[in-house]
Motif scaffolding. Sequence first.
Motif: not given
Length: 174
Positions: A7-15, A75-81, A83-96
Amino acid sequence: MGACQLIGCLFPDGIGGWVSTNYAVLACQGFPSCNGQWWPQMDFAAGFELLRELGRTAEGGFLPSAALVAIHWVHRLFALVVVALLLALAWGLHRAPDTRPWAFALVGLLLWQVGSGMANVVLQWPLLAALMHTAGAAAMVGVLTALWVRSRAAPLSIRSDVQTGSLQPLHSLP
């Protein structure tokens, strides 16, 4: 791997919830290291045992420090993951242009989460910082849910255009 670890691995808010309910917020003093170490002593088995009272061992005693550190550090380690995923998503969203406001919302909430999370550790978990971190997590879930709903609605509108005949063929588009 136990169910709680999964659960913690799949859902960072869960961790994050696991950190809070097991009172592991102050297990790591200092940032970015934890208790002056980059890889502190941790007890993952005790920290992520699912069938026990929260904050307690199966025998009823308090969780050992190494278990609390394991919970906090994961929690800290998954937060890094995340952050990277959400920055990638934000970058993709910013393009349109039509999704650019969503990108700004994600980056703003990310900054909020990182800042309030660090404030919890550096300032010794003041109640206001903890509430801000929880509110930021809830807002992030709301934005991500809205984006997911929006992404699921787009194909439906295209299908509707096809059914009504208002969709233009690709060769006629500018």
